[in-house]
Design a protein around this motif. Sequence first.
Motif, short mmCIF file in Angstrom:
data_model
loop_
_atom_site.label_atom_id
_atom_site.label_comp_id
_atom_site.label_asym_id
_atom_site.label_seq_id
_atom_site.Cartn_x
_atom_site.Cartn_y
_atom_site.Cartn_z
N LYS A 14 0.86 -1.19 0.00
CA LYS A 14 0.00 0.00 0.00
C LYS A 14 0.89 1.23 0.00
N SER A 15 0.42 2.27 -0.67
CA SER A 15 1.16 3.53 -0.63
C SER A 15 0.43 4.50 0.29
N VAL A 16 1.14 5.49 0.75
CA VAL A 16 0.58 6.46 1.68
C VAL A 16 -0.43 7.34 0.94
N PRO A 17 -1.67 7.43 1.44
CA PRO A 17 -2.70 8.19 0.75
C PRO A 17 -2.62 9.70 1.02
N THR A 18 -1.50 10.29 0.69
CA THR A 18 -1.33 11.73 0.88
C THR A 18 -0.29 12.24 -0.09
#
Length: 182
Positions: A14-18
């Motif tokens: 998962k990648s950081v949602p920001t």
Amino acid sequence: MRVIAGDHKGRPLKSVPTHKTRPTTDKVKESVFQMIGPYFDGGAALDLFAGSGGLGIEALSRGVESCVFVDQQPKAIETIYENINMLKLNEKVEVYRTDALRALKAAGKRELKFNYIFLDPPYKKFSYEDLLAKVLDYELLADGGTIVCEHDASEEIPEKVQHLTLIKTEKYGSNIGVSIFK
């Protein structure tokens, strides 16, 4: 984003949602590990400015025994935990939400030594010379250890900081540079 090689090869991350983090691309990550490994027989890693934890997780997948992840963004810490839980790496990691310089000082007080240190701060926000000097001041790099710096391709990276020597710099496109120190 995925794990490129090793025990967890092909597993998605998962990648950081920001917008406050910038994940290392798979192409750059693969190149970095070809330069420093590609596989490891133990050792410890520090993933400073960890974001989603992709570099440290890749090192663990390729044989590093343990990794300390540090980031000051709450969403990044949440994402690191999601990724390490998904891959069942909990026993091999420590995760800290704190400022990078404070983390370096704390690691020094604990007398931690790292074989691999990944520095990927926000581009043009930190002096690599200062970061590398702090790593050396706190004696965090194990004998024969490697430091990987990801940076803006236009940034001037010092060729030497105390006894650390720049051994390789690669550029990927117009904005990503990777420099490796020993």
